[in-house]
Design a protein around this motif. Structure first.
Motif, PDB file in Angstrom:
ATOM      1  N   SER A 141     -27.550  -9.960  66.334  1.00  0.00           N
ATOM      2  CA  SER A 141     -26.204  -9.411  66.368  1.00  0.00           C
ATOM      3  C   SER A 141     -25.800  -9.103  67.815  1.00  0.00           C
ATOM      4  CB  SER A 141     -26.128  -8.177  65.475  1.00  0.00           C
ATOM      5  OG  SER A 141     -24.799  -7.768  65.265  1.00  0.00           O
ATOM      6  N   VAL A 165     -28.228 -14.292  64.013  1.00  0.00           N
ATOM      7  CA  VAL A 165     -26.843 -13.868  63.758  1.00  0.00           C
ATOM      8  C   VAL A 165     -26.195 -13.250  64.999  1.00  0.00           C
ATOM      9  CG1 VAL A 165     -27.170 -13.626  61.281  1.00  0.00           C
ATOM     10  CG2 VAL A 165     -27.630 -11.650  62.715  1.00  0.00           C
ATOM     11  N   ASP A 281     -22.770 -14.418  56.646  1.00  0.00           N
ATOM     12  CA  ASP A 281     -22.734 -13.649  57.878  1.00  0.00           C
ATOM     13  C   ASP A 281     -21.405 -13.882  58.595  1.00  0.00           C
ATOM     14  OD1 ASP A 281     -23.756 -12.202  60.193  1.00  0.00           O
ATOM     15  OD2 ASP A 281     -23.801 -14.173  61.162  1.00  0.00           O
ATOM     16  N   ASN A 309     -26.503 -12.051  54.121  1.00  0.00           N
ATOM     17  CA  ASN A 309     -25.400 -11.406  54.816  1.00  0.00           C
ATOM     18  C   ASN A 309     -25.870 -11.012  56.215  1.00  0.00           C
ATOM     19  OD1 ASN A 309     -26.915  -9.019  54.578  1.00  0.00           O
ATOM     20  ND2 ASN A 309     -25.767  -8.321  52.789  1.00  0.00           N
ATOM     21  N   HIS A 310     -25.076 -10.232  56.916  1.00  0.00           N
ATOM     22  CA  HIS A 310     -25.387  -9.949  58.321  1.00  0.00           C
ATOM     23  C   HIS A 310     -26.684  -9.158  58.473  1.00  0.00           C
ATOM     24  CE1 HIS A 310     -24.565  -9.560  62.555  1.00  0.00           C
ATOM     25  NE2 HIS A 310     -24.662  -8.246  62.492  1.00  0.00           N
ATOM     26  N   ASN A 402     -17.835 -13.303  53.902  1.00  0.00           N
ATOM     27  CA  ASN A 402     -18.354 -13.138  55.261  1.00  0.00           C
ATOM     28  C   ASN A 402     -17.899 -11.846  55.917  1.00  0.00           C
ATOM     29  OD1 ASN A 402     -18.169 -16.261  54.741  1.00  0.00           O
ATOM     30  ND2 ASN A 402     -19.749 -15.949  56.288  1.00  0.00           N
TER      31      ASN A 402
END
Length: 556
Positions: A141, A165, A281, A309-310, A402
């Motif tokens: 991230s 991600v 994501d 997902n994230h 997302n």
């Protein structure tokens, strides 16, 4: 300045054991010590960091050094995933808090200082007695963004990178669709709180966008109110000044964003890199762009994309692969042993190894029908158009997909019941249909007024009529567009098998709130106006002018 090394205590041993079981990291090789250090920057600021040193026999060298830059603190939860899991397997790790966060001096300004600060960290590392000549980078991230900032000017002694991600372009995330991505407000709320307000790592996660039932109710109300900028200003007061710079700069090619877009890294780095993404994501598009460009340049790049997902994509599901990757490219003791692209195919619920992404496919057109159908047969010349009204006072809701946190594969059947949504659904499929790549839509579309947005979603409908999302896209339309010409819109990449008996659904709406700032239907700035005009959307269907194109994969 440095503190004394501290041995791992019983609480740390217990947490590491439980965490390793959860992420399937395998057995530990050693214990480790932690030492608090301060790293001087060229402008005089000092960054707080923790240095993790594995406790190894005298005749055994560490497996390598991993550098991590993090704006979310260095507490037990986040340090396990980014440093401790590696230290317990023989790696040294330097875990640095981003400027202006968690003990690091200076002012936090997202994206502004990472490029210069990361170079200063590298210079400092080279002067330490424990530095062995090479290092790798790691982090998901925003931690991934920090890596991209470093790799704009890649140090010669950086030999590998793992970026789950992680966006390289902050402007694209904020304004890439033409509408402001509202998850920047809850993220800014979390980042601008003082130490006494931040709470634990899990409490901070609860404030991320999408987890609306845990987010501050006052912030939810601020996002719903108009004008948006004034409402957020009332909520934030003097906190998070960067958020209001975001709102003032919708032009992603403008000067404000120039230091916050790290595309140059994709043109300059030439080291082995592992990219990890998730189909749900918010940075999926950027991860796949990174893979595509690096592959085109012949860089040694591997890709993993899971049904995540994230938060799941941040490494919770890929630690074994990350350890193997570092084993080959940093420790020089193992073999990563995976294909270039390791892709999870939803629907089939299986992992697939591929030499690249996407594979070769054939485009299969499915035409919108005037009875809300979707079929491979062309509709007639007399097929009726379809229309709906998007009302900014009651915007179409964001459901799964997302978003940042309340994302993923969800039941989105409610879309088909709303008057502000068109849902075109095929008959049950007679046989399996697998799509790998980028679905696209050609849409003969007009709106009144011209100021309008489009949200498209591809979903799967089961035998009981329950729908679940596959992929989607969002776009603020150019009000000066020629409405006599069809729109050509790409959805986000996906890998999905529609099994026999399931149906394909294309959802068309005029918004997705609170993922994106809604279209107000006027020429005024959507973040500064409170004037609202409902927008009538019309889709022309006759003779197949509006169609969904699916990238169909066949092993043959």
């Amino acid at each position: 300045m440095a503190g004394q090394p501290v041995k791992r205590g019983l609480a740390g041993v217990t947490l590491d054991y439980i965490g390793s079981k959860y992420v399937n990291a395998g057995p530990e090789q050693c214990s480790y010590t932690t030492q608090a250090v301060q790293i001087p920057m060229s402008d005089g600021a000092k960054l707080a960091a923790d240095f993790y040193d594995p406790e190894l026999p005298d005749d055994q060298e560490p497996s390598g050094l991993i550098m991590i830059q993090c704006c979310y603190g260095r507490g037990s939860g986040i340090s396990f995933l980014n440093a401790r899991v590696f230290a317990a397997r023989g790696y040294r790790a330097l875990f640095v808090s981003t400027r202006g966060t968690h003990g690091s001096e200076g002012t936090f300004s997202p994206g502004l200082n990472e490029a210069s600060d990361s170079q200063d960290i590298v210079k400092w590392m080279r002067q330490q007695p424990w530095y062995t000549g090479t290092f790798a980078t790691m982090g998901a991230s925003y931690l991934g963004y920090s890596q991209w900032a470093l790799l704009v000017d890649p140090p010669a002694d950086c030999v590998a990178a793992v970026i789950p991600v992680g966006p390289h372009d902050q402007a694209f995330h904020a304004w890439g669709t033409g509408s402001f991505r509202l998850d920047r407000a809850p993220w800014s709320d979390m980042m601008s709180r003082g130490p006494e307000e931040r709470g634990s790592f899990l409490e901070r996660l609860s404030r991320l966008p999408g987890l609306n039932f845990l987010a501050p109710k006052e912030l939810e109300k601020a996002l719903e109110a108009l004008p948006l900028e004034a409402s957020l200003q009332e909520y934030f007061k003097d906190r998070a000044p960067w958020l209001f710079e975001y709102l003032k700069n919708p032009d992603i090619d403008g000067p404000y964003w120039s230091t916050r877009r790290q595309h140059a890294a994709l043109e300059r780095l030439d080291i082995p890199i592992l990219l990890v993404g998730g189909w749900y994501d918010p940075f999926e598009t950027q991860t796949l762009h990174q893979y595509k460009r690096l592959s085109e340049r012949g860089v040694d790049v591997n890709l993993i994309v899971g049904p995540w997902n994230h938060v799941q994509g941040c490494g919770l599901r890929s630690i074994p692969e990350i350890l193997d990757f570092f084993g080959q490219h940093l420790a020089k003791k193992g073999d990563y042993g995976r294909s270039r692209a390791r892709i999870f195919v939803t629907g089939a619920e299986e992992w697939r190894s591929m030499p690249t992404w996407p594979p070769n496919t054939e485009s299969k057109p499915m035409y919108l029908q005037d009875s809300a159908g979707l079929d491979s047969e062309l509709p007639g010349e007399d097929a009726s158009s379809a229309s709906f009204v998007f009302d900014p006072r009651n915007p179409t809701p964001s459901i799964g997909g997302n978003q940042m946190s309340s994302s993923g594969r969800v039941d989105d059947s409610v879309y088909a019941t709303r008057s502000d949504v068109l849902a075109f659904t095929s008959k049950p499929l007679p046989e399996d249909l697998e799509i790998l790549g980028t679905p696209s839509v050609q849409l003969s579309h007009s709106s009144d007024p011209a100021f309008a947005d489009l949200f498209l979603r591809l979903s799967e409908v089961d035998e009981n009529g329950v729908s679940h999302n596959v992929t989607e896209m969002y776009k603020a339309l150019d009000p000066k567009r020629d409405m006599s010409k069809p729109l050509h819109l790409d959805l986000q990449d996906c890998a999905h098998r529609f099994k026999a008996g399931k149906s394909i659904r294309l959802v068309i709406a005029g918004g997705s709130f609170p993922m994106f700032a809604r279209s107000l239907g006027t020429e005024e700035d959507r973040v500064r106006s409170d004037k609202i005009v409902p927008q009538t959307h019309t889709i022309t269907i006759a003779a197949g002018v509006s169609q969904l194109n699916l990238p169909v994969y066949s092993p043959a």
